[in-house]
Design a protein around this motif. Structure first.
Motif, short mmCIF file in Angstrom:
data_model
loop_
_atom_site.label_atom_id
_atom_site.label_comp_id
_atom_site.label_asym_id
_atom_site.label_seq_id
_atom_site.Cartn_x
_atom_site.Cartn_y
_atom_site.Cartn_z
N VAL A 195 0.83 -1.20 0.00
CA VAL A 195 0.00 0.00 0.00
C VAL A 195 0.87 1.25 0.00
O VAL A 195 1.91 1.31 0.66
CB VAL A 195 -0.96 0.00 1.21
N TRP A 224 0.24 -0.45 8.85
CA TRP A 224 -0.07 -1.36 7.75
C TRP A 224 0.82 -2.59 7.75
O TRP A 224 0.36 -3.69 7.37
CB TRP A 224 0.02 -0.60 6.42
N TYR A 266 1.12 -6.03 5.44
CA TYR A 266 1.42 -5.33 4.19
C TYR A 266 2.85 -4.81 4.16
O TYR A 266 3.46 -4.54 5.20
CB TYR A 266 0.48 -4.13 4.03
N THR A 304 -1.38 -4.12 -5.20
CA THR A 304 -1.07 -2.85 -4.56
C THR A 304 -2.32 -1.98 -4.49
O THR A 304 -3.22 -2.09 -5.31
CB THR A 304 0.03 -2.08 -5.32
N ALA A 305 -2.34 -1.11 -3.48
CA ALA A 305 -3.46 -0.18 -3.28
C ALA A 305 -2.89 1.15 -2.83
O ALA A 305 -1.71 1.26 -2.46
CB ALA A 305 -4.44 -0.73 -2.25
N THR A 350 -3.99 4.80 -0.48
CA THR A 350 -4.92 5.56 0.34
C THR A 350 -4.23 6.84 0.77
O THR A 350 -3.02 6.88 0.97
CB THR A 350 -5.40 4.76 1.57
N TYR A 404 -3.00 0.07 -9.58
CA TYR A 404 -3.60 -0.18 -8.27
C TYR A 404 -4.84 -1.05 -8.40
O TYR A 404 -5.63 -0.91 -9.33
CB TYR A 404 -4.00 1.14 -7.61
N ILE A 459 -9.59 -2.45 1.26
CA ILE A 459 -8.38 -2.85 0.54
C ILE A 459 -8.14 -4.34 0.68
O ILE A 459 -7.81 -5.03 -0.29
CB ILE A 459 -7.19 -2.02 1.03
#
Length: 400
Positions: A87, A105, A110, A177-178, A180, A199, A300
């Motif tokens: 992330v 995270w 993550y 993957t993300a 925020t 993403y 997510i």
């Protein structure tokens, strides 16, 4: 914190973005943006401090500080880090590379990178060859003759390059993957959703587009010369990009947010095909309140780790003087509510809201109509995990 200075690491293999990347044809379509940036490690702890190379800035290569954390950096043994979801964490105004955010995270399993977009390093001390903020104030809206001198241009590039670097890490699954971001980081996240299609999920918290129509930022934009204002909106307002988002997007905000008003917010989320909402009455505005919303990780996780998704409130109908809405949820629902305001305060951020518990049974919400004089209203559900999602905001008076 133990500090260990390491030499600059120049990566021998350059990773290029997929050919279909939406970056093509945008302001950021420059050769350097498609490379994995070189980086150096400047500290080793639960979160590793790194400095990576950005784009050209003031006739040199910009340097950007970030914290990188994984389950292995927390334990001190990275040998167990394999195929990690990852992330990108984008701070808001006045923020920095938040070490604790990256660690939060990493504790969830993550790999996380949290970069500083203001030219600062550890302790918010200015980084050599980092972006320069005049008077220590971020020039969010400055339009200069040189694109490379504009903060928003460099900030977005820094996020793209951080994503490149994150995906290059051997322990990261580059297909999971993300992103925020909080507040101004939510603005960048909203923009990025339509610019970087690598993403798998995006969660802007507070931030939205249409800043030039109704937001706390409108005052700053209105101070610009007309041509500069038009240039900024065209180049940087998320409304110009987020409609191209291919990944699912969760929008998190408070009913009375003092920076991002609900009307601009609604116009933004309506541009996204795959969307969900978590609008909360009284949600306060700062980084910690932003990243402590469990719905962010829940959303997510559902796309990167295939955990149960957040509930989705489907289209609302009015039948026999009652509000009816179906809910799609794989997790049992524990509560539902109707939220409404009859407050005629001029500003959306100042309106008082009322909340009424309503019935949810077999994934069907049944609620009495909001009272006469209601100006805005919406429904929420909470599942057994405590995660709350919302219907779209209803701005029009009810019609039976």
């Amino acid at each position: 914190m133990t500090i260990r200075i390491a030499a600059i690491v120049f990566l021998t293999s350059i990773i290029y973005l997929p050919a279909q990347s939406q970056i093509k044809g945008t302001l950021w379509d420059v050769p350097a943006i498609y490379k994995t940036p070189a980086y150096e490690t400047i500290s080793s702890d639960s979160a590793i401090g790194i400095v990576y190379t950005g784009l050209n800035y003031r006739d040199t290569t910009q340097r950007v500080f970030a914290y990188y954390a994984t389950p292995g950096t927390l334990s001190g043994n990275r040998e167990g880090d394999h195929h990690l979801p990852a992330v990108v964490l984008v701070h808001g105004g006045g923020g920095t590379a938040f070490r604790e955010w990256a660690i939060l995270w990493a504790k969830k399993g993550y790999a996380a990178i949290a970069m500083d977009l203001r030219g600062n390093g550890p302790g918010r001390v200015h980084l050599e060859n980092g972006f320069v903020e005049p008077g220590g104030k971020t020039p969010y809206f400055t339009i200069t003759p040189s694109l490379e001198d504009q903060w928003m241009y460099q900030a977005v590039a820094d996020v793209i390059l951080a994503h490149n670097l994150l995906r290059s890490m051997p322990e990261v699954d580059s297909n999971r993957t993300a992103i925020t971001g909080i507040s101004w980081g939510g603005i960048i996240t909203s923009l990025m959703a339509g610019v970087d299609d690598r993403y798998k999920a995006a969660v802007p918290v507070y931030g939205c587009g249409y800043l030039y129509e109704n937001s706390a930022m409108k005052k700053e934009l209105d101070l610009l010369a007309t041509a500069d204002r038009q240039t900024w909106v065209q180049q940087y307002d998320p409304s110009q990009y987020i409609g191209k988002a291919g990944m699912p997007v969760l929008f998190v905000n408070g009913t009375n947010d003092g920076h991002f008003y609900l009307d601009s917010y609604a116009k933004t989320y309506q541009l996204v095909r795959s969307r969900n909402l978590s609008i909360k009455v009284g949600l306060k505005h700062n980084h910690r309140y932003g990243w402590e919303n469990e719905e962010v990780a829940g959303f997510i996780n559902s796309y990167l780790n295939h955990t149960p998704p957040l509930a989705i409130i489907k289209k609302i109908a009015i039948k026999k003087n009652r509000v009816i809405a179906s809910v799609q949820s794989s997790v049992p629902l524990s509560a539902a509510a109707l939220h409404y305001t009859t407050d005629t305060a001029a500003l959306l951020k100042d309106k008082q809201w009322q909340t009424v518990k309503v019935t949810v049974d077999k994934q069907m919400i049944q609620s009495p109509l909001p009272p006469a004089g209601t100006l805005l209203w919406f429904l929420t559900v909470i599942d057994e995990r405590g995660m709350q999602t919302s219907s779209e905001i209803q701005f029009q008076p009810l019609r039976q």
